[in-house]
Scaffold this motif. Structure first.
Motif, mmCIF file in Angstrom:
data_model
loop_
_atom_site.group_PDB
_atom_site.id
_atom_site.type_symbol
_atom_site.label_atom_id
_atom_site.label_comp_id
_atom_site.label_asym_id
_atom_site.label_seq_id
_atom_site.Cartn_x
_atom_site.Cartn_y
_atom_site.Cartn_z
ATOM 1 N N VAL A 98 0.754 -1.225 0.036
ATOM 2 C CA VAL A 98 0.093 -0.043 0.043
ATOM 3 C C VAL A 98 0.931 1.237 -0.033
ATOM 4 C CG1 VAL A 98 -1.928 1.351 1.280
ATOM 5 C CG2 VAL A 98 -2.118 -1.200 1.093
ATOM 6 N N GLY A 99 1.831 1.237 0.575
ATOM 7 C CA GLY A 99 3.020 2.238 0.911
ATOM 8 C C GLY A 99 3.395 2.511 -0.774
ATOM 9 N N TYR A 100 3.908 1.564 -1.381
ATOM 10 C CA TYR A 100 4.456 1.610 -2.567
ATOM 11 C C TYR A 100 3.507 2.295 -3.490
ATOM 12 C CZ TYR A 100 8.158 -1.668 -1.126
ATOM 13 O OH TYR A 100 9.065 -2.416 -0.475
ATOM 14 N N ILE A 101 2.329 1.883 -3.508
ATOM 15 C CA ILE A 101 1.255 2.304 -4.400
ATOM 16 C C ILE A 101 0.895 3.631 -3.928
ATOM 17 C CG2 ILE A 101 -0.832 2.034 -5.502
ATOM 18 C CD1 ILE A 101 -0.340 -1.033 -4.872
ATOM 19 N N VAL A 102 0.393 3.984 -2.647
ATOM 20 C CA VAL A 102 -0.339 5.286 -2.192
ATOM 21 C C VAL A 102 0.946 6.394 -1.998
ATOM 22 C CG1 VAL A 102 -1.588 6.171 -0.287
ATOM 23 C CG2 VAL A 102 -2.158 3.915 -1.283
ATOM 24 N N GLU A 103 1.883 5.927 -1.477
ATOM 25 C CA GLU A 103 2.746 6.760 -1.154
ATOM 26 C C GLU A 103 3.818 7.187 -2.150
ATOM 27 O OE1 GLU A 103 2.292 8.714 1.911
ATOM 28 O OE2 GLU A 103 0.834 7.213 2.469
ATOM 29 N N GLU A 104 3.824 6.222 -3.258
ATOM 30 C CA GLU A 104 4.586 6.214 -4.258
ATOM 31 C C GLU A 104 5.992 6.203 -3.847
ATOM 32 O OE1 GLU A 104 3.759 9.088 -7.332
ATOM 33 O OE2 GLU A 104 1.641 8.826 -7.229
ATOM 34 N N GLU A 105 6.246 5.480 -2.824
ATOM 35 C CA GLU A 105 7.712 5.018 -2.281
ATOM 36 C C GLU A 105 8.343 4.110 -3.443
ATOM 37 O OE1 GLU A 105 6.717 3.029 1.448
ATOM 38 O OE2 GLU A 105 5.758 4.846 2.453
ATOM 39 N N GLN A 106 9.800 4.223 -3.264
ATOM 40 C CA GLN A 106 10.658 3.673 -4.024
ATOM 41 C C GLN A 106 10.181 1.820 -3.983
ATOM 42 O OE1 GLN A 106 12.267 4.817 -6.708
ATOM 43 N NE2 GLN A 106 13.059 2.687 -7.463
ATOM 44 N N SER A 107 9.789 1.329 -4.962
ATOM 45 C CA SER A 107 9.529 -0.239 -4.832
ATOM 46 C C SER A 107 10.460 -1.067 -5.422
ATOM 47 C CB SER A 107 8.224 -0.520 -5.670
ATOM 48 O OG SER A 107 8.197 -0.373 -6.735
ATOM 49 N N PRO A 108 10.874 -2.390 -4.919
ATOM 50 C CA PRO A 108 11.710 -3.032 -5.332
ATOM 51 C C PRO A 108 11.552 -3.251 -7.051
ATOM 52 C CG PRO A 108 10.920 -4.026 -3.545
ATOM 53 C CD PRO A 108 10.110 -2.778 -3.732
ATOM 54 N N TRP A 109 12.614 -3.513 -7.559
ATOM 55 C CA TRP A 109 12.482 -3.725 -9.056
ATOM 56 C C TRP A 109 11.453 -4.825 -9.543
ATOM 57 C CZ3 TRP A 109 13.935 -7.792 -11.945
ATOM 58 C CH2 TRP A 109 14.600 -8.654 -11.205
ATOM 59 N N ILE A 115 3.214 -2.817 -9.626
ATOM 60 C CA ILE A 115 3.063 -1.720 -8.872
ATOM 61 C C ILE A 115 2.558 -0.531 -9.850
ATOM 62 C CG2 ILE A 115 4.033 0.422 -7.603
ATOM 63 C CD1 ILE A 115 3.936 -2.210 -5.805
ATOM 64 N N ASN A 116 3.206 -0.440 -10.864
ATOM 65 C CA ASN A 116 2.629 0.634 -11.811
ATOM 66 C C ASN A 116 1.359 0.421 -12.536
ATOM 67 O OD1 ASN A 116 4.952 2.270 -11.436
ATOM 68 N ND2 ASN A 116 5.877 1.117 -13.204
ATOM 69 N N GLU A 117 1.159 -0.961 -12.793
ATOM 70 C CA GLU A 117 -0.265 -1.473 -13.449
ATOM 71 C C GLU A 117 -1.378 -1.128 -12.084
ATOM 72 O OE1 GLU A 117 -0.638 -5.354 -15.687
ATOM 73 O OE2 GLU A 117 1.549 -5.273 -15.412
ATOM 74 N N CYS A 118 -1.116 -1.509 -11.170
ATOM 75 C CA CYS A 118 -2.008 -1.270 -9.967
ATOM 76 C C CYS A 118 -2.300 0.406 -9.972
ATOM 77 C CB CYS A 118 -1.421 -1.608 -8.595
ATOM 78 S SG CYS A 118 -1.481 -3.451 -8.205
ATOM 79 N N ARG A 119 -1.185 1.140 -9.848
ATOM 80 C CA ARG A 119 -1.478 2.598 -10.055
ATOM 81 C C ARG A 119 -2.244 3.138 -11.262
ATOM 82 N NH1 ARG A 119 4.654 4.251 -8.870
ATOM 83 N NH2 ARG A 119 4.457 4.060 -6.427
ATOM 84 N N LEU A 122 -6.071 2.031 -10.772
ATOM 85 C CA LEU A 122 -6.565 2.827 -9.560
ATOM 86 C C LEU A 122 -6.787 4.054 -10.355
ATOM 87 C CD1 LEU A 122 -4.726 1.887 -6.525
ATOM 88 C CD2 LEU A 122 -7.052 1.769 -6.735
ATOM 89 N N ALA A 123 -6.076 4.584 -11.258
ATOM 90 C CA ALA A 123 -6.369 5.885 -11.871
ATOM 91 C C ALA A 123 -7.537 5.700 -12.962
ATOM 92 C CB ALA A 123 -5.182 6.399 -12.631
ATOM 93 N N GLN A 124 -7.757 4.861 -13.406
ATOM 94 C CA GLN A 124 -9.016 4.383 -14.205
ATOM 95 C C GLN A 124 -10.013 4.034 -13.531
ATOM 96 O OE1 GLN A 124 -7.907 0.795 -16.462
ATOM 97 N NE2 GLN A 124 -6.648 1.704 -17.868
ATOM 98 N N LEU A 125 -9.807 3.706 -12.260
ATOM 99 C CA LEU A 125 -11.285 3.551 -11.495
ATOM 100 C C LEU A 125 -11.510 4.527 -10.505
ATOM 101 C CD1 LEU A 125 -10.363 -0.439 -10.844
ATOM 102 C CD2 LEU A 125 -11.983 0.542 -12.445
ATOM 103 N N LYS A 126 -12.117 5.546 -11.034
ATOM 104 C CA LYS A 126 -12.251 6.897 -10.339
ATOM 105 C C LYS A 126 -13.178 6.569 -8.951
ATOM 106 C CE LYS A 126 -10.745 9.369 -13.771
ATOM 107 N NZ LYS A 126 -9.202 9.552 -13.596
#
Length: 142
Positions: A98-109, A115-119, A122-126
């Motif tokens: 949740v931190g990686y996605i919501v806080e846009e923290e640096q995630s493991p490669w 993570i980018n697909e989840c973001r 979520l951007a599509q699902l308003k």
């Protein structure tokens, strides 16, 4: 993207406001298996089960894939009448994810693509936002 941080998270499941739904998601994986299971339940403000998800997946990063699978499920279900006009909070007990996605923290490669697909999803699902919940509040999905 509607991502919000929650400061005071209760330790047990809390119903959403009237007109909203909560989708609790989680995964389970055996120690010596490459296969995992994704499960999720959608409940309304009266704690009535609206829908559910159960799926098996093959992944090394099952929490991220479980969340992405759940967001795809929500996207599909959003066409149904009971989902029109409601806000949906997707909850996960994986604090780091949740931190990686919501806080846009640096995630493991190894997780970045998911993570980018989840973001993006979520951007599509308003009508959807993501929040962390304690493991005890996610028991039904476990």
């Amino acid at each position: 993207m509607q991502l919000r941080k929650r400061k005071n998270v209760p330790s047990s499941w809390q119903p959403p406001e009237r007109g909203s739904l909560v989708f609790n998601v989680d995964y389970s994986k055996s120690e010596n298996s490459l296969e995992a299971a994704v499960a999720g339940v959608i409940r309304d403000y009266k704690a009535v089960l609206v829908d559910g998800l159960a799926s098996s997946i093959l992944a090394e990063s099952t929490e991220a894939l479980a969340l992405l699978t759940s967001l795809c499920f929500v996207e599909e279900r959003s066409k149904r009448e009971e989902f029109r006009g409601v806000q949906l909070q997707v909850q996960s007990d994986c604090t780091l994810l949740v931190g990686y996605i919501v806080e846009e923290e640096q995630s493991p490669w190894a997780l970045r693509a998911w993570i980018n697909e989840c973001r993006a999803k979520l951007a599509q699902l308003k009508f959807v936002n993501l929040a962390r919940c304690p493991r005890d509040a996610n028991k039904l999905a476990n």
